[in-house]
Structures are given as C-alpha cells and as structure tokens.
Design an enzyme around this catalytic site. Structure first.
Site, PDB file in Angstrom:
ATOM      1  N   LYS A   1      45.005  67.874  58.918  1.00 25.80           N
ATOM      2  CA  LYS A   1      45.188  67.072  60.135  1.00 25.80           C
ATOM      3  C   LYS A   1      46.559  67.448  60.691  1.00 25.80           C
ATOM      4  O   LYS A   1      47.466  66.622  60.833  1.00 25.80           O
ATOM      5  CB  LYS A   1      45.071  65.577  59.771  1.00 25.80           C
ATOM      6  CG  LYS A   1      45.040  64.638  60.941  1.00 25.80           C
ATOM      7  CD  LYS A   1      43.737  64.643  61.708  1.00 25.80           C
ATOM      8  CE  LYS A   1      43.857  63.802  62.955  1.00 25.80           C
ATOM      9  NZ  LYS A   1      42.718  63.948  63.874  1.00 25.80           N
TER      10      LYS A   1
ATOM     11  N   ASP B   1      38.676  65.663  61.036  1.00 27.67           N
ATOM     12  CA  ASP B   1      37.658  64.947  61.812  1.00 27.67           C
ATOM     13  C   ASP B   1      36.577  65.915  62.306  1.00 27.67           C
ATOM     14  O   ASP B   1      35.376  65.658  62.198  1.00 27.67           O
ATOM     15  CB  ASP B   1      38.278  64.144  62.972  1.00 27.67           C
ATOM     16  CG  ASP B   1      39.331  64.918  63.761  1.00 27.67           C
ATOM     17  OD1 ASP B   1      39.674  66.048  63.362  1.00 27.67           O
ATOM     18  OD2 ASP B   1      39.795  64.397  64.794  1.00 27.67           O
TER      19      ASP B   1
ATOM     20  N   ASP C   1      38.174  64.379  48.751  1.00 27.63           N
ATOM     21  CA  ASP C   1      37.358  63.305  48.186  1.00 27.63           C
ATOM     22  C   ASP C   1      36.272  62.907  49.184  1.00 27.63           C
ATOM     23  O   ASP C   1      35.086  62.833  48.850  1.00 27.63           O
ATOM     24  CB  ASP C   1      38.254  62.108  47.852  1.00 27.63           C
ATOM     25  CG  ASP C   1      37.472  60.931  47.309  1.00 27.63           C
ATOM     26  OD1 ASP C   1      36.587  61.165  46.456  1.00 27.63           O
ATOM     27  OD2 ASP C   1      37.709  59.793  47.744  1.00 27.63           O
TER      28      ASP C   1
ATOM     29  N   TYR D   1      47.224  59.971  47.002  1.00 28.96           N
ATOM     30  CA  TYR D   1      46.768  59.335  45.766  1.00 28.96           C
ATOM     31  C   TYR D   1      47.930  59.040  44.824  1.00 28.96           C
ATOM     32  O   TYR D   1      47.892  58.089  44.061  1.00 28.96           O
ATOM     33  CB  TYR D   1      45.794  60.260  45.030  1.00 28.96           C
ATOM     34  CG  TYR D   1      44.333  60.102  45.393  1.00 28.96           C
ATOM     35  CD1 TYR D   1      43.902  60.274  46.703  1.00 28.96           C
ATOM     36  CD2 TYR D   1      43.385  59.808  44.417  1.00 28.96           C
ATOM     37  CE1 TYR D   1      42.566  60.154  47.029  1.00 28.96           C
ATOM     38  CE2 TYR D   1      42.043  59.696  44.731  1.00 28.96           C
ATOM     39  CZ  TYR D   1      41.640  59.859  46.037  1.00 28.96           C
ATOM     40  OH  TYR D   1      40.313  59.745  46.349  1.00 28.96           O
TER      41      TYR D   1
ATOM     42  N   ASP E   1      31.894  63.971  49.222  1.00 28.79           N
ATOM     43  CA  ASP E   1      30.787  62.996  49.228  1.00 28.79           C
ATOM     44  C   ASP E   1      29.888  63.261  50.434  1.00 28.79           C
ATOM     45  O   ASP E   1      28.663  63.220  50.340  1.00 28.79           O
ATOM     46  CB  ASP E   1      31.314  61.554  49.324  1.00 28.79           C
ATOM     47  CG  ASP E   1      31.452  60.885  47.961  1.00 28.79           C
ATOM     48  OD1 ASP E   1      31.759  61.613  46.989  1.00 28.79           O
ATOM     49  OD2 ASP E   1      31.271  59.652  47.869  1.00 28.79           O
TER      50      ASP E   1
HETATM   51  C1  IPM Z   1      36.077  61.255  42.767  1.00 25.07           C
HETATM   52  C2  IPM Z   1      36.178  59.753  42.732  1.00 25.07           C
HETATM   53  C3  IPM Z   1      37.591  59.350  42.303  1.00 25.07           C
HETATM   54  C4  IPM Z   1      38.545  59.890  43.342  1.00 25.07           C
HETATM   55  C5  IPM Z   1      37.799  57.839  42.075  1.00 25.07           C
HETATM   56  C6  IPM Z   1      36.828  57.297  41.059  1.00 25.07           C
HETATM   57  C7  IPM Z   1      39.207  57.515  41.699  1.00 25.07           C
HETATM   58  O1  IPM Z   1      35.822  59.205  43.949  1.00 25.07           O
HETATM   59  O2  IPM Z   1      36.325  61.889  41.730  1.00 25.07           O
HETATM   60  O3  IPM Z   1      35.732  61.788  43.806  1.00 25.07           O
HETATM   61  O4  IPM Z   1      38.776  59.252  44.385  1.00 25.07           O
HETATM   62  O5  IPM Z   1      39.106  60.960  43.115  1.00 25.07           O
HETATM   63 MG    MG Z   2      35.050  60.593  45.327  1.00 25.38          MG
END
Ligand code: IPM
Ligand code: MG
Length: 371
Positions: free
Chosen positions: A189, A221, A245, A142, A249
């Site tokens: 990884k 993975d 990240d 990042y 999710d």
């Molecule tokens: C998160 C989001 C952020 C990230 C984005 C909005 C930059 O997806 O906080 O998980 O990738 O960190």
């Molecule tokens: Mg995110």
C-alpha cells in the site's frame, strides 16, 4: 532419512486433521525407508486450559530440538468473543513463529480440474490458476508495539519493517519465481504507508540480482480485486504479514475450499508446516473437517527436506482422493467420507498405490471399503 517431527495438534479440528497427516508421513516413511519419529506437545487454548500459557516452555523446547514442526490449528471462540482476555491462544502461535525465526510463510494456491465447479467463481476464470504467496511472518503490525490508552478510548498497533526483514524473504520469493513462471508481484500500500514504500524500494533494488524475473507491483486493494477477477495473472506474490494473511484466505476461494490450502513457514534454522485454516470449532469432533490442507502441509515438509519423490507421492494420493470423490463435505456435499476415512484412503494410496481396492471406478460406484 532420519527425522524428528514435533506434532502440535492445537485446538478445535487441529487434532483430528493432524492425526491424518501423521499417518500419511508414517506411510511415506515405510514405503521409502525413512525413520520419522513423532512427539506431541500442547499449544493454544488447550495449553492455556492446562498450564495457563498458550506456548509452554516444554513445547517450545521440543520444537527447537526437532527437525520440523507439524502444526494443527489454533483458536477458541471463548477468547474470540472476549476482547478483554489478556492471554489468548493466538499468542502461542505468534510467539512460536517468532522464537523459531520463521520469517517466510509460503502458501501455494492452485485449482483442481475436478473442483472447478466448487468455487463460487466462474470456472473459466480460475482454471489453471497456480499461485505461490510469500507472506512475511515475523514482522509488521502483528509484532509492533501495542497499547490501549488508560481511559480505554484509543488503541495503537505499530507497523515496522527493516530492510533486512524485507530482503531475506524477498530473496526466497525471487528464487521461487526463477523456478516457476518467473514473475513476482509485490503487494503493498505504497500510496499510503511508509513501510510499503520501504518494501518497494528494497525489492526494486534486489531485483537487479534477479534479472530473469519480471517484477511488478500492486496495491493491496487492487490485488484483492484482481485475485477474484483474474487469478491466472499471478505467479509468485510477495507481501507483508497482514496483507498476506488476508490475501491468502481470499485466494483459498479459488481452490474451492480453505480446507485444501497448506503452508510452510521457514526460517534459517527451523521449519513448521501448517494448514492456513483456523480451528473451525463448529466442526470439532464431527469428522467433517477436511484433512487435505494438513496432509499437503506434510507434503511441503517432505519437499523442504528434498524428499521430492515422497512429496509427489503424497500429492498424487491427494489428487486420487479428490478425483474419486473421497472427500469431506466441504468439497462434496453428498460425501459420506469422514476426516478419518479420507486420511485412510490417502494413506492406503501411498502404502499400496497399485491396490485394486482403491481403484477409482470402484470408489465412484461406492463399492470401496477403506478399512
Ligand atoms: C494464519 C492465521 C493466524 C494469523 C492467526 C491464527 C493468528 O490466521 O495463520 O493465517 O493471523 O497469522
Ligand atoms: Mg489467516
């Protein structure tokens, strides 16, 4: 306790959900005799529109001089669909994390009995899952050097980690594991990436200081697959920025909705609390966004400042709302409760936990008037 909280509602559904958590924090202040003051500032696309900068200096200053930051959401489709855009809302959030030194992002994932059927995963596989993801937040790909070749035919993102960056979050993750089920899984990884091999070496060395914690390793993975196959095997997960990240999710599917997942981003001097979901532009202003992720982020704020009983009161009120079906449509298709109504219900359960108006039976019979 006296506390100054910077509120950054941001874009999309950010303002409507953040309003609910501010109400909840106000209710906590009233019931437990605290003095919380709130000050709002702009960030993200909203700030680009007004000032041409996704993180105006005044916003950053406010965050630095506050005890905590409550963050809404960031992002706008007009930038998502424009790869040429030089200024992007997300840059505001990334710079804020970096400037505040928020190197650890903690994302708890758990299931609610009532919502087991909401997940597309089989209830018997996910029941009892209770995971805490420690995502490194200010390093890795990042924040590495980025470039696009002049001819536009190639681009580069560099991923770098130092031992120090790995150690400081690993300490937090080991300590969290000690207070939980004493298991730590490092996700990397290491079969391919040099940075991952540094993570493995560093975390293995550090594990000597935490002999009571069982340390194991998974490639990202495989971890992504295990998260769906058998999430109850995980206790604390430690991982780098981008893997964290993606994995968080994915993990939100276990809970039934991404609208339930809260997070705390902490550093040595500052702390910020933000839902893990994005700005959900399609839902903006419709009153369908789930405020619970933001409200549970406020509970993490209370925990961070050792207001444990207060944080528990928030979590209990959230549970009552879920158990009473006072939920937004993401977790209850037939729900007529809006973002604001859910927020008010949770607020009322905090202000007046014994009130008969919020009695579960009445709610499920649809007899309750929240306002
Ligand atoms: C998160 C989001 C952020 C990230 C984005 C909005 C930059 O997806 O906080 O998980 O990738 O960190
Ligand atoms: Mg995110």
């Amino acid at each position: 306790m006296k506390m100054k909280i910077a509120v950054l509602p941001g874009d999309g559904i950010g303002p409507e959900i953040t309003q609910q958590s501010v109400k909840v924090l106000q209710a906590i202040a009233e019931r437990f005799d605290h003095e919380f003051s709130f000050e709002e500032a702009i960030v993200g696309a909203a700030a680009i529109d007004l000032m041409g900068n996704p993180l105006p200096e005044a916003t950053l200053d406010l965050c630095k001089k506050s005890d905590a930051v409550l963050f809404g959401a960031i992002g706008d489709p007009k930038y998502d669909n424009d790869p040429e855009a030089k200024i992007r809302p997300e840059q505001g959030l990334l710079r804020l994390r970096k400037e505040l030194g928020l190197f650890a992002n903690i994302r708890p994932v758990k299931t609610y009995q009532k919502l087991l059927d909401q997940s597309p995963l089989r209830p018997e596989r996910i029941a009892g899952a209770d995971i805490e993801i420690f995502r490194e937040l200010t390093g890795g790909i990042y924040f590495g050097e980025k470039s696009t070749a002049e001819d536009g035919k190639s681009a580069t993102d560099v991923c770098t980690y130092s031992v120090e960056e790995i150690e400081r979050i690993a300490h937090l993750a080991f300590k969290a594991a000690q207070k939980r089920r004493k298991k730590l899984t490092l996700v990397d990884k290491a079969n391919v990436l040099e940075t991952s091999r540094l993570w493995r070496k560093t975390v293995t060395n550090l594990s000597k200081e935490y002999k009571d914690v069982e340390l194991d390793f998974l490639f990202i993975d495989n971890a992504a697959m295990q998260m769906i196959l058998n999430p109850t095997q995980f206790d604390v997960i430690l991982t780098e920025n981008m893997f964290g990240d993606i994995l968080s999710d994915e993990a939100s599917v276990i809970g039934g909705s991404i609208g339930l997942l809260a997070s705390a981003s902490v550093g040595n001097e500052n702390a910020m609390f933000e839902p893990i979901h994005g700005s959900y532009p399609q839902a903006t202003g419709k009153g369908i966004a789930n405020p619970i992720a933001s409200i549970l982020s406020a509970a993490m704020l209370l925990d961070h400042f050792n207001m444990t009983e207060e944080a528990e009161a928030v979590r209990k009120a959230v549970e009552i709302s879920i158990n009473s079906n006072v939920c937004t449509p993401d977790i209850n298709k037939n729900s007529e409760y809006s973002t604001k109504k859910v927020g008010e219900f949770i607020e009322l359960n905090i202000t007046d936990p014994d009130n008969h108006i919020v009695n579960n039976e009445n709610v499920s019979l649809g007899q309750m008037t929240i306002i």
